[in-house]
Design a protein around this motif. Structure first.
Motif, PDB file in Angstrom:
ATOM      1  N   TYR A 168      -0.284   3.779   5.003  1.00 43.41           N
ATOM      2  CA  TYR A 168      -0.945   4.631   4.020  1.00 43.41           C
ATOM      3  C   TYR A 168      -0.282   4.491   2.653  1.00 43.41           C
ATOM      4  O   TYR A 168      -0.961   4.450   1.618  1.00 43.41           O
ATOM      5  N   PHE A 169       1.023   4.445   2.643  1.00 46.12           N
ATOM      6  CA  PHE A 169       1.732   4.299   1.367  1.00 46.12           C
ATOM      7  C   PHE A 169       1.355   2.972   0.717  1.00 46.12           C
ATOM      8  O   PHE A 169       1.077   2.916  -0.488  1.00 46.12           O
ATOM      9  N   LEU A 170       1.317   1.898   1.506  1.00 48.20           N
ATOM     10  CA  LEU A 170       0.983   0.582   0.971  1.00 48.20           C
ATOM     11  C   LEU A 170      -0.444   0.544   0.438  1.00 48.20           C
ATOM     12  O   LEU A 170      -0.723  -0.134  -0.561  1.00 48.20           O
ATOM     13  N   GLU A 171      -1.348   1.249   1.106  1.00 49.50           N
ATOM     14  CA  GLU A 171      -2.733   1.276   0.643  1.00 49.50           C
ATOM     15  C   GLU A 171      -2.879   2.128  -0.620  1.00 49.50           C
ATOM     16  O   GLU A 171      -3.625   1.771  -1.540  1.00 49.50           O
ATOM     17  N   PHE A 172      -2.153   3.221  -0.689  1.00 50.90           N
ATOM     18  CA  PHE A 172      -2.274   4.103  -1.849  1.00 50.90           C
ATOM     19  C   PHE A 172      -1.695   3.479  -3.118  1.00 50.90           C
ATOM     20  O   PHE A 172      -2.143   3.802  -4.227  1.00 50.90           O
ATOM     21  N   ILE A 173      -0.704   2.596  -2.995  1.00 53.88           N
ATOM     22  CA  ILE A 173      -0.153   2.007  -4.220  1.00 53.88           C
ATOM     23  C   ILE A 173      -1.063   0.918  -4.782  1.00 53.88           C
ATOM     24  O   ILE A 173      -0.751   0.325  -5.823  1.00 53.88           O
ATOM     25  N   VAL A 207     -11.327   0.461  -0.845  1.00 54.95           N
ATOM     26  CA  VAL A 207     -10.138   0.847  -0.082  1.00 54.95           C
ATOM     27  C   VAL A 207      -9.652   2.234  -0.519  1.00 54.95           C
ATOM     28  O   VAL A 207      -9.342   3.089   0.319  1.00 54.95           O
ATOM     29  N   CYS A 208      -9.611   2.452  -1.829  1.00 51.60           N
ATOM     30  CA  CYS A 208      -9.154   3.751  -2.352  1.00 51.60           C
ATOM     31  C   CYS A 208     -10.128   4.872  -1.972  1.00 51.60           C
ATOM     32  O   CYS A 208      -9.705   5.975  -1.602  1.00 51.60           O
ATOM     33  N   LEU A 209     -11.433   4.586  -2.038  1.00 48.44           N
ATOM     34  CA  LEU A 209     -12.436   5.583  -1.655  1.00 48.44           C
ATOM     35  C   LEU A 209     -12.305   5.941  -0.183  1.00 48.44           C
ATOM     36  O   LEU A 209     -12.386   7.126   0.194  1.00 48.44           O
ATOM     37  N   LYS A 210     -12.081   4.937   0.648  1.00 45.34           N
ATOM     38  CA  LYS A 210     -11.912   5.173   2.080  1.00 45.34           C
ATOM     39  C   LYS A 210     -10.709   6.080   2.346  1.00 45.34           C
ATOM     40  O   LYS A 210     -10.754   6.973   3.202  1.00 45.34           O
ATOM     41  N   LEU A 211      -9.623   5.862   1.604  1.00 46.13           N
ATOM     42  CA  LEU A 211      -8.425   6.677   1.788  1.00 46.13           C
ATOM     43  C   LEU A 211      -8.689   8.141   1.446  1.00 46.13           C
ATOM     44  O   LEU A 211      -8.270   9.044   2.166  1.00 46.13           O
ATOM     45  N   PHE A 212      -9.378   8.371   0.341  1.00 40.61           N
ATOM     46  CA  PHE A 212      -9.596   9.742  -0.109  1.00 40.61           C
ATOM     47  C   PHE A 212     -10.704  10.454   0.655  1.00 40.61           C
ATOM     48  O   PHE A 212     -10.805  11.681   0.596  1.00 40.61           O
ATOM     49  N   THR A 213     -11.526   9.713   1.376  1.00 33.03           N
ATOM     50  CA  THR A 213     -12.540  10.351   2.221  1.00 33.03           C
ATOM     51  C   THR A 213     -12.014  10.594   3.631  1.00 33.03           C
ATOM     52  O   THR A 213     -12.697  11.203   4.451  1.00 33.03           O
ATOM     53  N   SER A 214     -10.800  10.114   3.893  1.00 32.98           N
ATOM     54  CA  SER A 214     -10.162  10.338   5.195  1.00 32.98           C
ATOM     55  C   SER A 214      -9.266  11.572   5.111  1.00 32.98           C
ATOM     56  O   SER A 214      -8.445  11.697   4.192  1.00 32.98           O
ATOM     57  N   GLU A 215      -9.424  12.489   6.040  1.00 34.88           N
ATOM     58  CA  GLU A 215      -8.601  13.701   6.029  1.00 34.88           C
ATOM     59  C   GLU A 215      -7.128  13.361   6.163  1.00 34.88           C
ATOM     60  O   GLU A 215      -6.274  13.929   5.468  1.00 34.88           O
ATOM     61  N   THR A 216      -6.815  12.408   7.054  1.00 34.84           N
ATOM     62  CA  THR A 216      -5.425  11.994   7.236  1.00 34.84           C
ATOM     63  C   THR A 216      -4.864  11.390   5.953  1.00 34.84           C
ATOM     64  O   THR A 216      -3.724  11.646   5.574  1.00 34.84           O
TER      65      THR A 216
END
Length: 269
Positions: free
Chosen positions: A43-48, A197-206
């Motif tokens: 998650y950290f790697l995807e968020f950066i 990728v960023c949209l997927k992260l922010f639409t995921s509750e986790t």
């Protein structure tokens, strides 16, 4: 995650996301060297990616605005259509296989990362010495078929160590672009994927929970990635104007791959 780790990861992400040496491969190496906690580390790697995405948007803002103007004024759809064609293969296959790649130890293995890094490095040495298969002036003259070839090459980059910029620049060279034009097209095509990728992260509750719990370190890491990414972009697009520029990255990749494989084999004895 502490301040040193956040700065280090942001710095590595900023440099290697654009320079064709594989950001995912280098981040995997950093994780193994410093023994970062593996739980939810992806998650950290995807968020950066947010920092390097912002660097792309700032750097190509005029180009993006021109593309949008061409679409809305119905002047020229070619480049926009080609970018969509290039984006589809990696976007679809990435969504389908993302979970498997994250959970399968094979893809995070140092041997897998190093072999992928070395193979793409060899291809850089070979392809950069070949004449263009055609003499396209720039990315605006790509045909849909050639855009699809570049898109299919992005699928290979799902393997850590391969490098999205590396594989797409190579594919661009194969279909007739020079290295600089291939890189510019590669980065423009990566924007929709990175946004997804960023949209997927922010639409995921986790993902949202992880972002909230690690907000401070993520902001710091993304700031570093943004600043370093802008510098790396400017450097790369100037450097690629030089004859044989890709070969320098190819030699680096091969050398690093051999060192890592050698160390892994020695430690396993």
């Amino acid at each position: 995650m502490d301040i040193f780790q956040a700065i280090l990861l942001g710095f590595v992400q900023g440099i290697t996301e654009f320079i064709p040496v594989s950001s995912s491969g280098h981040l995997e190496l950093i994780q193994h060297i410093f023994n970062f906690p593996s739980e939810n580390f992806h998650y950290f790697l995807e968020f950066i990616n947010l920092g390097t995405l912002l660097a792309l948007l700032i750097y190509f803002r005029k180009r993006i605005w021109t593309i949008l103007q061409d679409i809305f004024s119905e002047r020229n759809y070619r480049l926009a259509i080609n970018l969509v064609i290039t984006t589809i293969p990696a976007g679809v296959i990435g969504l389908l296989l993302a979970g498997m790649i994250e959970e399968n130890d094979f893809f995070s293995s140092l041997i897998t990362v190093s072999v992928a890094m070395g193979i793409i490095g060899i291809l850089m040495l070979v392809i950069d010495r070949l004449p263009h298969l055609s003499n396209l002036k720039d990315e605006n003259h790509l045909t849909p078929t050639r855009a699809l070839v570049i898109g299919l090459s992005q699928v290979i980059a799902l393997i850590p160590g391969a490098s999205r910029s590396g594989t797409t620049i190579l594919a661009g060279r194969i279909v007739g672009l020079d290295s600089k034009s291939a890189a510019e097209y590669s980065f423009l095509a990566s924007i929709p994927i990175m946004c997804g990728v960023c949209l997927k992260l922010f639409t995921s509750e986790t993902g949202r929970v992880y972002f909230g719990e690690n907000l401070g370190m993520l902001l710091l890491s993304n700031l570093i990635a943004f600043v370093v990414g802008l510098v790396a972009l400017k450097f790369l697009l100037r450097f690629l104007k030089k004859p044989g520029a890709l070969q320098s990255f190819g030699r680096y990749r091969i050398t690093l791959a051999c060192i890592v494989i050698g160390v892994v084999l020695i430690l396993s004895v």
